[in-house]
Design an enzyme around this catalytic site. Sequence first.
Site, PDB file in Angstrom:
ATOM      1  N   ARG A   2       0.822  -1.200   0.000  1.00 56.11           N
ATOM      2  CA  ARG A   2       0.000   0.000   0.000  1.00 56.11           C
ATOM      3  C   ARG A   2       0.860   1.255   0.000  1.00 56.11           C
ATOM      4  O   ARG A   2       1.905   1.319   0.614  1.00 56.11           O
ATOM      5  CB  ARG A   2      -0.914   0.014   1.230  1.00 56.11           C
ATOM      6  CG  ARG A   2      -2.066  -0.947   1.095  1.00 56.11           C
ATOM      7  CD  ARG A   2      -2.824  -0.995   2.370  1.00 56.11           C
ATOM      8  NE  ARG A   2      -1.937  -1.087   3.528  1.00 56.11           N
ATOM      9  CZ  ARG A   2      -1.256  -2.158   3.849  1.00 56.11           C
ATOM     10  NH1 ARG A   2      -1.330  -3.237   3.120  1.00 56.11           N
ATOM     11  NH2 ARG A   2      -0.469  -2.166   4.901  1.00 56.11           N
ATOM     12  N   ARG A   6       3.743   6.382  -3.320  1.00 62.47           N
ATOM     13  CA  ARG A   6       4.323   7.572  -2.683  1.00 62.47           C
ATOM     14  C   ARG A   6       5.836   7.639  -2.792  1.00 62.47           C
ATOM     15  O   ARG A   6       6.429   8.703  -2.667  1.00 62.47           O
ATOM     16  CB  ARG A   6       3.931   7.612  -1.201  1.00 62.47           C
ATOM     17  CG  ARG A   6       2.527   8.102  -0.997  1.00 62.47           C
ATOM     18  CD  ARG A   6       2.360   8.621   0.396  1.00 62.47           C
ATOM     19  NE  ARG A   6       2.531   7.555   1.362  1.00 62.47           N
ATOM     20  CZ  ARG A   6       2.476   7.731   2.667  1.00 62.47           C
ATOM     21  NH1 ARG A   6       2.262   8.926   3.151  1.00 62.47           N
ATOM     22  NH2 ARG A   6       2.622   6.725   3.481  1.00 62.47           N
ATOM     23  N   ARG A  15       0.617  13.327  -9.384  1.00 66.64           N
ATOM     24  CA  ARG A  15      -0.356  13.547  -8.333  1.00 66.64           C
ATOM     25  C   ARG A  15      -0.576  15.030  -8.050  1.00 66.64           C
ATOM     26  O   ARG A  15      -1.683  15.459  -7.781  1.00 66.64           O
ATOM     27  CB  ARG A  15       0.162  12.800  -7.091  1.00 66.64           C
ATOM     28  CG  ARG A  15      -0.424  13.156  -5.782  1.00 66.64           C
ATOM     29  CD  ARG A  15      -1.765  12.483  -5.570  1.00 66.64           C
ATOM     30  NE  ARG A  15      -2.144  12.691  -4.178  1.00 66.64           N
ATOM     31  CZ  ARG A  15      -2.580  13.835  -3.694  1.00 66.64           C
ATOM     32  NH1 ARG A  15      -2.701  14.875  -4.482  1.00 66.64           N
ATOM     33  NH2 ARG A  15      -2.891  13.959  -2.426  1.00 66.64           N
ATOM     34  N   ASP A  51      -9.196   5.923  -0.762  1.00 68.60           N
ATOM     35  CA  ASP A  51      -8.889   5.957   0.670  1.00 68.60           C
ATOM     36  C   ASP A  51     -10.081   5.414   1.455  1.00 68.60           C
ATOM     37  O   ASP A  51     -11.219   5.435   0.959  1.00 68.60           O
ATOM     38  CB  ASP A  51      -8.560   7.382   1.140  1.00 68.60           C
ATOM     39  CG  ASP A  51      -7.824   7.354   2.483  1.00 68.60           C
ATOM     40  OD1 ASP A  51      -6.584   7.215   2.472  1.00 68.60           O
ATOM     41  OD2 ASP A  51      -8.490   7.413   3.533  1.00 68.60           O
ATOM     42  N   TYR A 126     -11.703   7.246  13.269  1.00 67.72           N
ATOM     43  CA  TYR A 126     -11.412   8.554  12.665  1.00 67.72           C
ATOM     44  C   TYR A 126     -12.556   9.539  12.887  1.00 67.72           C
ATOM     45  O   TYR A 126     -12.325  10.714  13.182  1.00 67.72           O
ATOM     46  CB  TYR A 126     -11.141   8.408  11.165  1.00 67.72           C
ATOM     47  CG  TYR A 126      -9.743   7.916  10.859  1.00 67.72           C
ATOM     48  CD1 TYR A 126      -8.635   8.696  11.177  1.00 67.72           C
ATOM     49  CD2 TYR A 126      -9.522   6.684  10.272  1.00 67.72           C
ATOM     50  CE1 TYR A 126      -7.342   8.249  10.913  1.00 67.72           C
ATOM     51  CE2 TYR A 126      -8.231   6.230   9.996  1.00 67.72           C
ATOM     52  CZ  TYR A 126      -7.159   7.021  10.331  1.00 67.72           C
ATOM     53  OH  TYR A 126      -5.888   6.587  10.067  1.00 67.72           O
TER      54      TYR A 126
HETATM   55  O1  CP3 Z   1      -1.653   2.075  -1.750  1.00 67.08           O
HETATM   56  C1  CP3 Z   1      -2.319   2.923  -2.306  1.00 67.08           C
HETATM   57  O2  CP3 Z   1      -1.884   4.013  -2.745  1.00 67.08           O
HETATM   58  C2  CP3 Z   1      -3.758   2.565  -2.515  1.00 67.08           C
HETATM   59  C3  CP3 Z   1      -4.674   3.508  -1.995  1.00 67.08           C
HETATM   60  C4  CP3 Z   1      -4.825   3.665  -0.502  1.00 67.08           C
HETATM   61  C5  CP3 Z   1      -4.673   4.921   0.153  1.00 67.08           C
HETATM   62  N1  CP3 Z   1      -5.114   4.796   1.436  1.00 67.08           N
HETATM   63  C6  CP3 Z   1      -4.181   6.154  -0.508  1.00 67.08           C
HETATM   64  C7  CP3 Z   1      -3.545   7.195   0.323  1.00 67.08           C
HETATM   65  C8  CP3 Z   1      -5.272   2.760   0.448  1.00 67.08           C
HETATM   66  C9  CP3 Z   1      -5.538   1.277   0.284  1.00 67.08           C
HETATM   67  C10 CP3 Z   1      -5.466   3.489   1.670  1.00 67.08           C
HETATM   68  C11 CP3 Z   1      -6.026   2.879   2.877  1.00 67.08           C
HETATM   69  C12 CP3 Z   1      -5.967   3.619   4.146  1.00 67.08           C
HETATM   70  N2  CP3 Z   1      -6.121   4.963   4.362  1.00 67.08           N
HETATM   71  C13 CP3 Z   1      -5.821   2.992   5.405  1.00 67.08           C
HETATM   72  C14 CP3 Z   1      -5.718   1.514   5.622  1.00 67.08           C
HETATM   73  C15 CP3 Z   1      -4.406   0.972   5.253  1.00 67.08           C
HETATM   74  C16 CP3 Z   1      -3.267   1.323   6.163  1.00 67.08           C
HETATM   75  O3  CP3 Z   1      -2.259   1.774   5.639  1.00 67.08           O
HETATM   76  O4  CP3 Z   1      -3.383   1.124   7.370  1.00 67.08           O
HETATM   77  C17 CP3 Z   1      -5.831   4.001   6.393  1.00 67.08           C
HETATM   78  C18 CP3 Z   1      -5.655   3.804   7.866  1.00 67.08           C
HETATM   79  C19 CP3 Z   1      -6.034   5.245   5.716  1.00 67.08           C
HETATM   80  C20 CP3 Z   1      -6.130   6.610   6.305  1.00 67.08           C
HETATM   81  C21 CP3 Z   1      -4.994   7.416   5.783  1.00 67.08           C
HETATM   82  N3  CP3 Z   1      -5.046   8.131   4.598  1.00 67.08           N
HETATM   83  C22 CP3 Z   1      -3.692   7.536   6.320  1.00 67.08           C
HETATM   84  C23 CP3 Z   1      -3.211   6.952   7.617  1.00 67.08           C
HETATM   85  C24 CP3 Z   1      -2.957   8.314   5.414  1.00 67.08           C
HETATM   86  C25 CP3 Z   1      -1.467   8.599   5.448  1.00 67.08           C
HETATM   87  C26 CP3 Z   1      -1.040   9.935   5.851  1.00 67.08           C
HETATM   88  C27 CP3 Z   1       0.413  10.065   5.419  1.00 67.08           C
HETATM   89  O5  CP3 Z   1       0.654  10.768   4.444  1.00 67.08           O
HETATM   90  O6  CP3 Z   1       1.272   9.419   6.044  1.00 67.08           O
HETATM   91  C28 CP3 Z   1      -3.796   8.691   4.348  1.00 67.08           C
HETATM   92  C29 CP3 Z   1      -3.432   9.495   3.166  1.00 67.08           C
HETATM   93  C30 CP3 Z   1      -3.182   8.688   1.939  1.00 67.08           C
HETATM   94  N4  CP3 Z   1      -4.050   7.732   1.479  1.00 67.08           N
HETATM   95  C31 CP3 Z   1      -2.073   8.785   1.045  1.00 67.08           C
HETATM   96  C32 CP3 Z   1      -2.300   7.855   0.023  1.00 67.08           C
HETATM   97  C33 CP3 Z   1      -1.462   7.599  -1.196  1.00 67.08           C
HETATM   98  C34 CP3 Z   1      -0.854   9.711   1.176  1.00 67.08           C
HETATM   99  C35 CP3 Z   1      -1.121  11.132   1.014  1.00 67.08           C
HETATM  100  C36 CP3 Z   1      -1.540  11.582  -0.353  1.00 67.08           C
HETATM  101  O7  CP3 Z   1      -0.837  11.275  -1.348  1.00 67.08           O
HETATM  102  O8  CP3 Z   1      -2.555  12.308  -0.416  1.00 67.08           O
END
Ligand code: CP3
Length: 325
Positions: A2, A6, A15, A51, A126
């Site tokens: 996952r 990034r 992006r 997400d 959340y």
């Molecule tokens: O892998 C992928 O890119 C697929 C898409 C995906 C995202 N979020 C995109 C994302 C998936 C499968 C998720 C699931 C998700 N989101 C979870 C469960 C999986 C896990 O890792 O535990 C959770 C808890 C979330 C909530 C969330 N959204 C978090 C904790 C974050 C990270 C914040 C950070 O930057 O560290 C996000 C933001 C997010 N979701 C990003 C991505 C690619 C990064 C920021 C962005 O590019 O906007």
Amino acid sequence: MRQAGRSLPEYRAMRGGGSILDAIADPALTAELTLQPVHRYGVDAAILYSDIVVPVNAIGFGVDVQPGVGPTVEQPFVQESDLRRLRPLEPEVDTPYVLDAVRILTNESPVPVIGFAGAPFTVASYLIEGAPSRTYGRTKALMSGNPDLWFRLIERLADLAISSLRSQIDAGVAAVQVFDSWAGALSPAAYERFVQPATRRVFEAVSDVPRIHFGVGTGEILHLMADTDCDVVGVDWRVPVDVARNRLGPDTVLQGNLDPAVCLGPIDVVEAEVEDILRRNNGHPGHIFNLGHGVLPETDPAVLERIVHLVHEISPDLNCQWADG
Ligand code: CP3
């Protein structure tokens, strides 16, 4: 892996800035971002770029996703009247862009595409905490202080997850993953009483595709997470694969479990850790190699490339076996 995107310069270039919630409104962009890690790393499946907070945001709960922080909620869930802010999801109306992206990917992806949803507990955490939490104090206080409201909340979130997953399956995803990332914060007794029934209902509603159940720090509740009608249990690096298999029995399929932080170290250490995981799996066909949690953004893409190559080299006959059923 996952959030593998990034780590990629091509991800950052395509992006742009802004919230992921805005980026996914463009299905063609979503499809391209989903496939970037497939093209770069040669992984055996793609996970939809989206997400876990997309459905609650789409029905108007008011969620923001800040890069480097995660989801934040302007008006957190506190009382019964907040249930009104969680109406049922109509996927074709509320999230048509997600389904359009899945349809594009169904045609274009060279590998199976995994759809997903947040598990009721993790999404509830959340909505209640309003921001990423270390303690889940408010969430646990709602469970113990007002169990009736807690159950109404997570049953509603289970309905949202079911609607979202069903629509992704109808649009063409080959498998689904339910992310209960923060379930490891709960005791076994609390998980069993307050979470397991709603999560089981989600899995039961999508039994026509392979179903993966994922969490972090879940060693002491793995057996309860496995007992939810899922097909695959995600394990993080805190529990070695052979220990997890002893706990769950030989028939459970495991996914995991390289520590993402290991990928920041020297390549020979990375290789040794990958080999150790495969050695512990001992050729068992019920294993999907993966990181135990998301890719850290500072990871060198060359390291991830090497990991995928090494896993394919060591277990060549098993590639993609699960995708063919
Ligand atoms: O892998 C992928 O890119 C697929 C898409 C995906 C995202 N979020 C995109 C994302 C998936 C499968 C998720 C699931 C998700 N989101 C979870 C469960 C999986 C896990 O890792 O535990 C959770 C808890 C979330 C909530 C969330 N959204 C978090 C904790 C974050 C990270 C914040 C950070 O930057 O560290 C996000 C933001 C997010 N979701 C990003 C991505 C690619 C990064 C920021 C962005 O590019 O906007």
